[in-house]
Design a protein around this motif. Structure first.
Motif, short mmCIF file in Angstrom:
data_model
loop_
_atom_site.label_atom_id
_atom_site.label_comp_id
_atom_site.label_asym_id
_atom_site.label_seq_id
_atom_site.Cartn_x
_atom_site.Cartn_y
_atom_site.Cartn_z
N GLY A 98 2.07 12.29 3.31
CA GLY A 98 1.73 11.42 4.45
C GLY A 98 2.33 10.03 4.36
N ASN A 99 3.30 9.81 3.45
CA ASN A 99 3.87 8.46 3.31
C ASN A 99 5.17 8.28 4.09
N ILE A 100 5.52 9.26 4.93
CA ILE A 100 6.65 9.10 5.87
C ILE A 100 6.08 9.44 7.25
N LYS A 101 6.20 8.47 8.18
CA LYS A 101 5.52 8.64 9.47
C LYS A 101 6.44 9.20 10.56
N LYS A 106 0.84 -1.21 0.00
CA LYS A 106 0.00 0.00 0.00
C LYS A 106 0.87 1.25 0.00
N ARG A 107 2.11 1.10 0.51
CA ARG A 107 2.97 2.29 0.64
C ARG A 107 4.07 2.37 -0.41
N VAL A 108 4.27 1.28 -1.14
CA VAL A 108 5.29 1.26 -2.20
C VAL A 108 4.88 0.24 -3.25
N GLY A 109 5.12 0.56 -4.55
CA GLY A 109 4.69 -0.34 -5.63
C GLY A 109 5.72 -1.40 -5.98
N LEU A 128 7.14 10.93 -8.53
CA LEU A 128 6.64 10.92 -7.16
C LEU A 128 5.48 11.87 -6.93
N GLU A 129 5.46 13.00 -7.59
CA GLU A 129 4.36 13.94 -7.36
C GLU A 129 3.06 13.42 -7.98
N THR A 130 3.15 12.95 -9.25
CA THR A 130 1.91 12.46 -9.88
C THR A 130 1.45 11.15 -9.23
N ASP A 131 2.37 10.39 -8.67
CA ASP A 131 2.00 9.14 -7.98
C ASP A 131 1.60 9.38 -6.52
N LEU A 132 1.41 10.62 -6.15
CA LEU A 132 0.93 11.02 -4.81
C LEU A 132 1.80 10.47 -3.67
N GLY A 133 3.11 10.50 -3.90
CA GLY A 133 4.04 10.14 -2.82
C GLY A 133 4.24 8.65 -2.63
N ILE A 134 3.71 7.83 -3.54
CA ILE A 134 3.90 6.36 -3.45
C ILE A 134 4.99 5.98 -4.46
N PRO A 135 6.18 5.60 -4.00
CA PRO A 135 7.26 5.25 -4.94
C PRO A 135 6.90 4.04 -5.80
N ARG A 136 7.41 4.03 -7.03
CA ARG A 136 7.11 2.91 -7.95
C ARG A 136 7.56 1.56 -7.40
N ASN A 137 8.70 1.54 -6.72
CA ASN A 137 9.19 0.25 -6.20
C ASN A 137 10.14 0.49 -5.02
N ASP A 189 11.61 4.15 6.69
CA ASP A 189 10.62 4.71 7.62
C ASP A 189 9.85 3.57 8.33
N ILE A 190 9.49 2.55 7.56
CA ILE A 190 8.77 1.41 8.13
C ILE A 190 9.64 0.71 9.18
N LEU A 191 10.92 0.55 8.87
CA LEU A 191 11.81 -0.13 9.84
C LEU A 191 12.02 0.73 11.08
#
Ligand code: DON
Length: 304
Positions: A175-178, A83-86, A100-109, A121-123
């Protein structure tokens, strides 16, 4: 198969190869490495070893560590990680901001810088002592207790890390970095600074040739299904905008780093690490790719 003989044969063939690549110098400390270094090490799933050249010299594995942080995060998050990375190849440079901007902050991979920052960030969210816990995980996977960060390289990258700072700020705005940006960046720069020899690198990645089980500790590092997915991600995204070319020429899942290292996996057979610091325009080891192309052709070990 006598891989050593094949290494020597290919090294002879490449003796006249004109390497017009350049050592990465956007991280000042990386620019001090001797450009003429070349090493290779292959470890079979039965723990047989074959090497050539500077295979016992440490180098900065840089982005190769993104695979190891992904393994750890995948185990924590399971499928909700996606959900947070493709898992799509980006077709762009490793440090690109464009999508990154058009993908709304969700990296492709997870293997481009933006994706590896989300994984970091998740770790940071999951680990009590992120740097300590992560390096202990790498040591466990490899069965090598001396693997470590290089503070000098981490600090050097921090002093010029403007591009990564831009990427993380953009993702934070979506909002993809907590966590706190400085903490995540410090963790990311450290994991890129890990040093290994070719031997250590090929040993560390052997668990991806054995469907997730460390041949050294017999510990299951990843489930069989997750291990197959990890190899698929390396195949599609391990070389940024040169992933297609690497598949075309070499035909193995793998990962590169701007320190000039490449690791590649032949499932159920071997893991191979090469190191040659001069990079091509896409940021991948020039001679390393050349060597692997000749190697998989000679040994007929492309997965295709
Ligand atoms: O973030 C960076 O720019 C580096 N620490 C890692 C880049 C890298 O290795 C990309 N690989 N080809």
């Amino acid at each position: 198969m006598n891989y050593k003989k094949i290494f020597i044969k290919i090294a002879n063939e490449l003796a006249t190869f004109k390497d017009n690549g350049n050592v990465a110098n956007y991280i000042p400390e990386l620019g001090t490495v001797d450009p003429s270094k070349f090493g290779v090490h292959l470890t079979t799933i039965n723990d047989k070893h074959f090497n050539f050249g500077d295979s016992n010299e440490k180098f900065s594995i840089q982005s190769i560590s993104k695979v190891l942080s992904l393994v750890m995060a995948y185990n924590f998050e399971g499928e909700k990680l996606w959900k947070r990375v493709g898992v799509e190849p980006s077709g762009t440079a490793f440090n690109s901001l464009i999508q990154l901007e058009t993908d709304l902050g969700i990296p492709r991979n997870p293997l481009i810088n933006a994706g590896a920052l989300v994984i970091s960030d998740i770790l940071v969210s999951h680990l009590k002592n992120p740097k300590k816990d992560f390096i202990e995980f790498v040591r466990r996977v490899s069965g090598i207790s001396t693997i470590d960060y290089c503070t000098r390289i981490a600090e050097s990258e921090k002093s010029t890390g403007y591009r990564n700072t831009a990427l993380i700020n953009l993702m934070k705005s979506f909002g993809n970095i907590k966590n706190d940006i400085d903490i995540v960046m410090d963790f990311y720069f450290n994991l890129c600074s890990i040093e290994m020899t070719c031997k250590e690198l090929s040993q560390t990645f052997l668990f991806l040739a054995t469907y997730g089980i460390s041949p050294y500790t017999e510990e299951r590092i990843l489930s069989k299904s997750k291990s197959k997915r990890l190899n698929a991600i390396m195949q599609l995204c391990g070389f940024y905008d040169e992933a297609g070319e690497f598949s075309f020429k070499v035909g193995l899942p793998g990962k590169s780093g701007v320190g000039g290292g490449i690791v590649a996996i032949y499932p159920n057979k071997y893991s191979i690490a090469v190191w040659s610091p001069k990079l091509n325009k896409k940021g991948n080891s020039n001679k390393g790719i050349q060597f692997l192309e000749l190697f998989t052709s000679e040994t007929k070990t492309s997965i295709f």
